[in-house]
Design an enzyme around this catalytic site. Structure first.
Site, PDB file in Angstrom:
ATOM      1  N   ASP A 173       0.729  -1.151   0.037  1.00 14.94           N
ATOM      2  CA  ASP A 173      -0.025   0.032  -0.076  1.00 14.94           C
ATOM      3  C   ASP A 173       0.973   1.245   0.100  1.00 14.94           C
ATOM      4  O   ASP A 173       0.479   2.360  -0.546  1.00 14.94           O
ATOM      5  CB  ASP A 173      -0.878   0.030   1.318  1.00 14.94           C
ATOM      6  N   ASP A 183      -6.457  -5.720  -3.802  1.00 13.89           N
ATOM      7  CA  ASP A 183      -5.973  -4.254  -3.524  1.00 13.89           C
ATOM      8  C   ASP A 183      -4.533  -4.104  -3.913  1.00 13.89           C
ATOM      9  O   ASP A 183      -4.100  -3.014  -4.690  1.00 13.89           O
ATOM     10  CB  ASP A 183      -6.233  -4.066  -2.313  1.00 13.89           C
ATOM     11  N   LYS A 239       1.581  -7.672   2.449  1.00 11.44           N
ATOM     12  CA  LYS A 239       2.439  -7.084   3.281  1.00 11.44           C
ATOM     13  C   LYS A 239       3.164  -8.212   4.004  1.00 11.44           C
ATOM     14  O   LYS A 239       2.708  -9.315   3.905  1.00 11.44           O
ATOM     15  CB  LYS A 239       1.432  -6.163   4.355  1.00 11.44           C
ATOM     16  N   GLY A 247     -12.676  -3.576  -7.704  1.00 15.02           N
ATOM     17  CA  GLY A 247     -12.389  -2.303  -8.491  1.00 15.02           C
ATOM     18  C   GLY A 247     -10.857  -2.118  -8.523  1.00 15.02           C
ATOM     19  O   GLY A 247     -10.534  -1.453  -9.526  1.00 15.02           O
ATOM     20  N   TRP A 248     -10.136  -2.252  -7.339  1.00 18.56           N
ATOM     21  CA  TRP A 248      -8.736  -1.947  -7.329  1.00 18.56           C
ATOM     22  C   TRP A 248      -8.139  -2.600  -8.589  1.00 18.56           C
ATOM     23  O   TRP A 248      -7.348  -2.040  -9.322  1.00 18.56           O
ATOM     24  CB  TRP A 248      -8.190  -2.481  -6.156  1.00 18.56           C
TER      25      TRP A 248
END
Length: 378
Positions: free
Chosen positions: A83, A138, A128, A211-212
């Site tokens: 992220d 994502d 992560k 969507g990501w």
């Protein structure tokens, strides 16, 4: 009103309401990927309108974090959090426009993370470090467009296939053959409480994660050389995923549900960020010639739905965006279990930065297409 009024009014509302994104409620100056979603919308709007105030907004918000020596306030490379790369997308335009070395140093610092970022056995980046052996949809948006733009800008000898394989591996492991939709995440080790012991897949199709993923695809395909060996495969993945999503586009409103395939189920709701992201991907796919004219009616329906379903104007003329899921994830200390009940239990808020950013991106792409590009698809 001009054709661009929703994009401009949304951006102006954001600037008036939150001149400093990092001081918004709950952010407290932390390095958060949310800013990058909003600021990519500002970058697109700046390029469309030529209005310098939008570029200044990007610069003002990034300059809080980017130090003169190129360090980034609040960023820790050793967290290996995909992220944290998202805001780096703005550093390319800042460096190009200003020539200031601090932006180039900062973008290089973020790129370094990927050299040591842990991967699955096939080479897909973990979401992560604290989520080992996991691919989340994502993460494709957070990392892949940044990585590709860095390689094209500063590392021409770099392997572009290291970017494209992220999508190929993600689709391979998250796709549901029955619906064509992609599950939110996949655990290579098949040990997480939220995953299927047989497939490693999480149990639901979360709208924003899809969507990501489609936003990441159009952003990468915009930059990827068309002659690259994986270009057509990424285009296929985009078309297949959007076709699957189109099957679940709500017939009445034109937008999408929080849990995409469970429209009539109790507690489910039409969700603004996912709907905006999917609309953006369709509009940009049309602009880039990745999608054919048969997508125009789906796009028009979706865009009209964004306005009618989610937008509320205040007496001051500000644009409010309602019905955005504040956050959703899997595992971690909160024991987020990926069930239907979990996804609909997360707070639903107004003017979430991710939602506003996605809505602004959708507006800029749709309104550009209205003004400039529609004739090409008639």
């Amino acid at each position: 009103m001009t054709k661009r009024h929703w994009a401009v009014r949304t951006a102006d509302s954001i600037m008036e309401r939150t001149p400093r994104l990092y001081e918004s409620r709950g952010y407290n100056g932390k390095w958060s990927y949310d800013y990058g979603v909003i600021l990519k919308g500002f970058e697109r709007l700046w390029k469309m309108t030529g209005e310098d105030k939008y570029f200044r907004y990007i610069r003002d918000n990034m300059d809080y974090f980017i130090q003169e020596n190129g360090s980034v306030k609040g960023y820790r490379q050793d967290e290996h959090n995909i992220d944290h790369l998202n805001n780096g997308k703005l550093l390319f335009v800042l460096y190009k426009e200003t020539g200031e070395d601090k932006y180039k140093r900062a973008v290089a610092l973020l790129r370094e993370q990927l050299k040591t970022h842990p991967r699955t056995s096939e080479g897909a980046f973990w979401h992560k470090r604290i989520y080992p052996y996991q691919i989340w949809l994502d993460g494709l948006y957070m990392g892949a467009p940044f990585y590709l733009e860095y390689l094209l800008s500063f590392e021409q000898e770099g392997d572009l296939s290291d970017v494209t394989k992220q999508f190929i591996l993600c689709e391979r492991h998250t796709k549901d053959e029955a619906t064509g939709l992609l599950y939110h995440a996949w655990d290579e080790k098949r040990v997480q409480p939220w995953c299927s012991p047989q497939t490693g897949q999480s149990p639901n199709f979360w709208g924003r994660s899809l969507g990501w993923f489609v936003m990441a695809l159009v952003d990468v395909l915009e930059m990827l050389p068309p002659e690259h060996s994986d270009f057509q495969e990424l285009q296929r993945i985009l078309i297949d995923t959007l076709k699957a999503l189109r099957n679940y586009q709500d017939a009445d409103s034109g937008v999408w549900y929080q849990i995409v395939d469970a429209g009539g189920r109790k507690g489910n709701y039409l969700e603004a960020s996912a709907s905006s992201m999917i609309t953006y991907a369709i509009a940009k796919g049309l602009r880039l010639g990745l999608l054919g004219s048969e997508w125009i009616s789906s796009l028009d329906h979706a865009y009209a739905g964004l306005i009618s379903e989610f937008v509320l104007e205040t007496k001051e003329g500000w644009v409010n965006l309602n019905k955005t899921c504040q956050v959703a994830g899997l595992g971690g200390e909160d024991r987020r279990d990926g069930t239907y009940a979990y996804y609909i239990s997360e707070p639903i808020i107004t003017n979430d930065q991710k939602g506003l950013g996605a809505f602004l991106l959708a507006c800029t792409e749709y309104e550009y297409l209205e003004v400039e590009g529609r004739a090409a698809h008639r």
